[in-house]
Design a protein around this motif. Structure first.
Motif, PDB file in Angstrom:
ATOM      1  N   HIS A  84       0.826  -1.208   0.000  1.00 57.46           N
ATOM      2  CA  HIS A  84       0.000   0.000   0.000  1.00 57.46           C
ATOM      3  C   HIS A  84       0.865   1.265   0.000  1.00 57.46           C
ATOM      4  O   HIS A  84       0.593   2.216  -0.743  1.00 57.46           O
ATOM      5  CB  HIS A  84      -0.932   0.009   1.223  1.00 57.46           C
ATOM      6  N   PRO A 131      -5.229   5.755   1.893  1.00 61.76           N
ATOM      7  CA  PRO A 131      -6.469   5.124   2.368  1.00 61.76           C
ATOM      8  C   PRO A 131      -7.022   5.741   3.645  1.00 61.76           C
ATOM      9  O   PRO A 131      -8.184   5.503   3.981  1.00 61.76           O
ATOM     10  CB  PRO A 131      -6.054   3.664   2.600  1.00 61.76           C
ATOM     11  N   GLU A 141     -10.488   4.347   1.850  1.00 61.15           N
ATOM     12  CA  GLU A 141     -10.396   2.933   2.224  1.00 61.15           C
ATOM     13  C   GLU A 141     -11.178   2.071   1.232  1.00 61.15           C
ATOM     14  O   GLU A 141     -10.760   0.964   0.885  1.00 61.15           O
ATOM     15  CB  GLU A 141     -10.950   2.729   3.641  1.00 61.15           C
ATOM     16  N   GLN A 198      -9.621  -1.796  -1.954  1.00 55.05           N
ATOM     17  CA  GLN A 198      -9.909  -3.179  -1.561  1.00 55.05           C
ATOM     18  C   GLN A 198      -9.493  -4.200  -2.617  1.00 55.05           C
ATOM     19  O   GLN A 198      -9.462  -5.400  -2.353  1.00 55.05           O
ATOM     20  CB  GLN A 198     -11.395  -3.318  -1.225  1.00 55.05           C
ATOM     21  N   PRO A 216      -9.742  -0.019   9.991  1.00 52.13           N
ATOM     22  CA  PRO A 216     -10.215  -0.277   8.629  1.00 52.13           C
ATOM     23  C   PRO A 216      -9.844  -1.671   8.163  1.00 52.13           C
ATOM     24  O   PRO A 216      -9.068  -2.380   8.804  1.00 52.13           O
ATOM     25  CB  PRO A 216      -9.468   0.784   7.818  1.00 52.13           C
ATOM     26  N   LEU A 238      -7.647  -3.202   5.753  1.00 53.56           N
ATOM     27  CA  LEU A 238      -6.499  -2.962   4.881  1.00 53.56           C
ATOM     28  C   LEU A 238      -5.568  -4.158   5.032  1.00 53.56           C
ATOM     29  O   LEU A 238      -4.672  -4.177   5.885  1.00 53.56           O
ATOM     30  CB  LEU A 238      -5.791  -1.656   5.248  1.00 53.56           C
ATOM     31  N   ASN A 291      -1.881   0.907  10.682  1.00 53.61           N
ATOM     32  CA  ASN A 291      -2.200  -0.214   9.812  1.00 53.61           C
ATOM     33  C   ASN A 291      -1.024  -0.584   8.920  1.00 53.61           C
ATOM     34  O   ASN A 291      -0.867  -1.743   8.531  1.00 53.61           O
ATOM     35  CB  ASN A 291      -3.405   0.113   8.932  1.00 53.61           C
ATOM     36  N   HIS A 342     -14.975   6.661   9.111  1.00 51.37           N
ATOM     37  CA  HIS A 342     -13.975   6.652  10.184  1.00 51.37           C
ATOM     38  C   HIS A 342     -14.630   6.405  11.540  1.00 51.37           C
ATOM     39  O   HIS A 342     -14.132   6.861  12.577  1.00 51.37           O
ATOM     40  CB  HIS A 342     -13.197   7.966  10.171  1.00 51.37           C
ATOM     41  N   ASN A 363     -15.686   2.881  12.724  1.00 46.58           N
ATOM     42  CA  ASN A 363     -15.764   1.479  12.321  1.00 46.58           C
ATOM     43  C   ASN A 363     -16.725   0.656  13.162  1.00 46.58           C
ATOM     44  O   ASN A 363     -16.996  -0.501  12.832  1.00 46.58           O
ATOM     45  CB  ASN A 363     -14.371   0.847  12.352  1.00 46.58           C
ATOM     46  N   TRP A 380      -5.352   4.196  12.955  1.00 51.01           N
ATOM     47  CA  TRP A 380      -5.667   5.134  11.878  1.00 51.01           C
ATOM     48  C   TRP A 380      -6.573   6.201  12.465  1.00 51.01           C
ATOM     49  O   TRP A 380      -7.054   6.059  13.606  1.00 51.01           O
ATOM     50  CB  TRP A 380      -6.251   4.403  10.672  1.00 51.01           C
TER      51      TRP A 380
END
Length: 929
Positions: A51, A63, A69, A73, A199, A201, A388, A609, A611, A675
């Motif tokens: 990433h 992301p 984000e 994917q 997230p 990731l 992350n 943001h 989650n 994050w």
């Protein structure tokens, strides 16, 4: 004749010794990467991940920004190829041992050197060592790492099972996999697949260093210091040394402690791996203590391996020199003086006695740590990975995280089981700053499909990390997993997924093999006496946790919707998780959500943001509506949300500390973020302290002044006297009932309310001081005052006194009064404030705050004064780089507080940007609902 024969033998022995030549160098240069089905190469960074490489090449956007984000994917559905070229030196090629070391590969990777496969990796939590003798060549060498998609690897495993495993918050829908939760099949950090604070990731990459390690002759492979028995008078230590040798030779091992000789041992090394044990005693050692209890002193232990070589003069037969005075003289050549430091090891060792108690008593089974003979109340927080993208977590970030924990009087960090075994730097800083580590193995909220290969992989993972961490003084306990025992027995996972299909016994046997067989055996063999618990929380092998037999994760406040005051009536032995959520502060939100059109907690960006979903936003609004005035303004809503979180968790911190010795630990969920996100953290992703982190400093201080407002019906109208009383501790039966009951908010007004005061002392010594209670109005008028001398035993909590609120405030309205309590002992004054009614009912007004700014070396000192009581004073400037040493503090009428601010901003800019906010600012406006 005998002398001459001995000399000849020694010379022959010396001739067989191969000079040690140990070399390590990183292979981090010249890497490039491509998508598996592409021919386009791009430069790569190692250590790193895909990433980050894609971001640097502007193929994807960050992301962490806005809604990005969602757009990345596709990455985990692809394979990725990395390669570099390197040239060995002549010395490396000549070495008799040549190894490629991969400290971390994420996760499924085939590694090739010069087109020969040297490794098939399938676990990001392990170090991989590859013997490349005969493959390493002169000139150009090609090193290739082919990463396979975990989706391609694990969806077939999911599809093949007749049942689905319990999983944590695996965001399979976000990943485009619908309900195919594949995280249990991979030995990858669980949080990569999404959590309720992180997230989805799923990363790839060489996330830790790559080394070319070569050596010849002899090398020290490992040094392990076992602390067998430690007191302040002596430390009985055992050192186990692993030495690899190319040939048989005689040597001496010498150990010093802070430069003073500790022990010496002559050894005969055989070819291959040699394990040598040395037992010895250090007199009057300087002990290692946790933060707040003493100095975390680290003793420098040096181990030196030397070979034995005869005096050259002994070979001069017939030279006319006398040999009688030299016949037993030998010269010691330290292997460390030869190239590569292969014969010397240095370890900073915290010498301490640490024991975890889990003893049966009249209430159940306790759980507490004993450090150097003293019971320790654990004050700390749970840590998740700090990013992350793990390769971004550098030494300075680790140092700041641990320093921030120490700065607010924490003495323990729990490394949560859905993340990673952290870098050596983290544990080193915990050693240096006196922070104990509760270390989960990397299993969280899931059940696992186990076969012999999976179990062998886990065993190697555990050995690798237990061996790596075992010399750290900070290591306090290993837990087999996070919450998996409760997933199975307490949350319906066993019934829902397995009993109905007739698979329960089979699947539980799989879990049992990990947490009751393999992991405890590894800790027993390699941990050096560190305690092990099969799960957190955990009581018994065949039951869910119960809080009164071991540790507890309490979520009645927050998930259960119970009032915040329920903390006071939740009695447990050790609280290893509890918490309350908030958003980051406004300036942090602007980093990932700068557009004012998105400044609503239910906007697409803010929900991306959050989650934990709309559920969590509703929880914040629900609790805020109970106790605070809910602002309509977005910026102010974030501020009040921070105050709410701080007040809620502070109440929990105090409640569990008041319960000592029945309860002997409180570990908050959570310390940090991976994050930028709304979460339970006290420090946001950027390292900004939330209100919670600021108030933790006082709530975790060595002495706690802890008032509680409660209804008289809850206490039976019994008024305590000012003498010490042992806190009433629950029996096993009624403690269970207390955990189940739903508690109600106290009635408004002063009638029927009590002010109960306790003092807590975590010191190793008693304290004597003056306790003062003042009831004062919002504008500073004293309506009641009482002073008394109170003796506070060491390591204890005591009841001081209980008052009827009505007796303290007289004819004043409860909404117009605060209770300010101080305890002055020695040169320090501890304080706390209690409120007779909920915050939304207090008659706060906008205070007139005045500030004076004085330049200092690294910023400014800001002195703040107020005319009336100012609740939760928040100072801020633009951006996130200015650090305020204190914030969200309460200010009494006429009081001045001076706050240090670390900043590089010019004075004019700083003065222009400086803002103050208090809870009472809009109590008389229409900006509330």
């Amino acid at each position: 004749m005998m002398i001459r024969k001995t000399i000849t033998s020694l010379l022959l022995l010396a001739a067989t010794v191969v000079s040690a030549s140990v070399s390590q160098r990183t292979l981090h240069e010249g890497w490039r990467f491509r998508q598996g089905n592409s021919e386009i190469w791009h430069p790569a960074q190692v250590p790193g991940n895909t990433h980050l490489d894609l971001m640097r090449e502007r193929i994807i956007e960050d992301p962490f920004y806005r809604l990005n984000e969602r757009s990345v994917q596709w990455i985990d559905k692809e394979d990725w190829m990395y390669e570099t070229h390197f040239q060995p030196t002549a010395e490396e090629l000549a070495a008799s041992h040549q190894t490629l070391v991969f400290k971390g590969l994420d996760t499924y990777a085939d590694v090739y050197l010069n087109h020969q496969r040297i490794l098939v990796a399938d676990n990001m939590h392990r170090e991989w060592r590859c013997n490349v003798e005969g493959i390493l060549k002169e000139g150009d060498n090609l090193l290739e790492v082919f990463f396979k998609s975990p989706v391609k690897m694990n969806v077939p495993k999911f599809d093949a099972l007749p049942y689905r495993h319990n999983t944590g918050p695996d965001h399979s829908q976000m990943g485009g996999l619908f309900d195919k939760t594949i995280s249990p099949f991979a030995r990858t950090a669980g949080f990569e697949y999404g959590w309720d604070w992180g997230p989805r990731l799923v990363t790839f990459g060489i996330w830790r260093p790559v080394l070319l390690e070569t050596w010849s002759g002899t090398r020290i492979a490992d040094v392990w210091y076992i602390q067998k028995d430690v007191t302040k008078a002596r430390a009985q230590l055992r050192t186990i040394v692993e030495v690899e040798a190319d040939s048989a030779q005689s040597a001496t091992i010498a150990i010093t402690a802070d430069g003073k000789p500790a022990t010496t041992k002559a050894v005969a090394l055989k070819p291959g791996l040699n394990t040598i044990t040395l037992d010895y005693t250090l007199k009057n050692p300087r002990l290692w203590w946790t933060n707040g209890l003493g100095e975390p002193y680290l003793t420098t232990m040096k181990l030196r391996l030397t070979r034995l070589t005869p005096d050259p003069s002994l070979s001069r037969e017939g030279s006319g020199h006398s040999q009688s005075n030299n016949r037993d003289k030998k010269l010691s050549t330290p292997l460390s003086e030869q190239r590569g430091a292969g014969g010397e090891s240095s370890t900073r060792l915290g010498i301490r006695s640490l024991r975890l108690h889990n003893d049966k008593d009249q209430y159940g089974h306790n759980l507490y740590f004993e450090l150097n003979g003293e019971p320790l109340y654990a004050k700390g927080s749970n840590m998740v990975p700090n990013d992350n993208f793990l390769s971004r977590v550098n030494d300075s970030i680790y140092r700041q995280v641990v320093a921030d924990a120490a700065a607010v009087n924490m003495n323990m960090i729990r490394v949560w089981g859905g993340g990673i075994y952290e870098d050596d730097a983290f544990y080193r800083y915990c050693d240096e700053m006196g922070i104990l580590v509760w270390q989960d193995f990397m299993f969280a909220c899931q059940t696992y499909e186990v076969d012999s290969a999976f179990l062998a992989n886990i065993k190697e993972e555990a050995i690798c990390n237990v061996r790596r961490l075992r010399n750290h003084a900070c290591m306090a306990v290993y837990a087999g997993n996070n919450e998996e025992q409760d997933v199975w027995f307490g949350w319906g996972g066993k019934k829902r997924y397995f009993e109905e299909l007739g698979q329960a016994d089979r699947v539980w046997k799989m879990q049992h093999s990990i947490f009751y067989e393999v992991l405890p055996e590894v800790v027993r063999l390699y941990g050096g006496g560190i305690a092990y618990r099969p799960s957190s929380p955990w009581a018994f092998e065949d039951t869910p946790s119960d809080g009164i037999n071991g540790d507890d994760h309490y979520w009645g406040v927050w998930h259960g919707g119970e009032p915040i005051e329920a903390y006071f009536d939740h009695h447990v032995r050790f609280q290893s998780e509890y918490g309350f959520q908030s958003f980051p502060e406004y300036e942090s939100v602007l980093r990932y959500n700068p557009d004012p059109r998105d400044h609503d907690i239910y906007s697409e960006v803010m929900m991306a943001h959050q989650n934990a979903g709309t559920y969590a936003n509703h929880r914040i609004e629900e609790y805020m509506g109970r106790d605070y005035r809910v602002p309509k303004d977005f910026k102010r809503f974030l501020y009040v949300g921070q105050v709410l979180q701080a007040d809620a968790v502070k109440m929990g911190m105090e409640a569990f500390r008041r319960d000592r010795p029945f309860c002997m630990g409180g570990i908050v969920w959570q310390l940090n973020d991976c994050w930028p996100v709304a979460s339970w953290s006290s420090r946001d992703y950027y390292g900004r302290w939330k209100a919670l982190h600021y108030v933790t400093r006082k709530a975790y201080d060595d002495i706690l002044v802890s008032p509680r407002i409660k209804s008289s019906s809850a206490s039976g109208d019994v008024i305590a006297t000012p003498t010490k009383q042992v806190a009433a501790l629950p029996t096993e039966e009624n403690a269970k009932a207390m955990q189940q009951q739903k508690l109600h908010l106290p009635s408004e007004g002063a009638d029927g309310k009590l002010l109960e005061l306790k003092l807590v002392n975590d010191r190793r010594t008693p304290a004597t001081g003056n306790l003062k209670l003042q009831a004062m109005t919002i504008d500073g008028r004293i309506v009641f005052e009482q002073t008394q001398k109170v003796k506070l035993p060491k390591n204890d909590a005591i009841d001081v006194q209980t008052w009827r609120v009505k007796d303290l405030i007289g004819d004043e309205m409860a909404e117009n009064v605060i209770f300010y309590i101080t305890y002055e002992t020695g040169s320090k004054t501890y304080y706390n404030i209690a409120y007779p009614v909920r915050q939304k009912d207090m008659h706060y007004r906008k205070p007139q705050l005045t500030t004076a700014v004085t330049p200092v070396a690294d910023g400014y000192n800001v002195s703040v004064s107020t005319d009336i009581f100012a609740r939760a004073v928040f100072l801020k400037t633009k951006g996130i780089n200015d650090f305020f040493a204190d914030n969200y503090f309460d200010l009494l009428p006429g009081q001045t507080r001076t706050i240090h601010v670390r900043t590089s901003k010019p004075r004019a800019q700083f003065l222009k940007e400086l803002e103050t906010t208090t809870l009472g600012d809009d109590y008389e406006t229409n900006s509330i609902q």
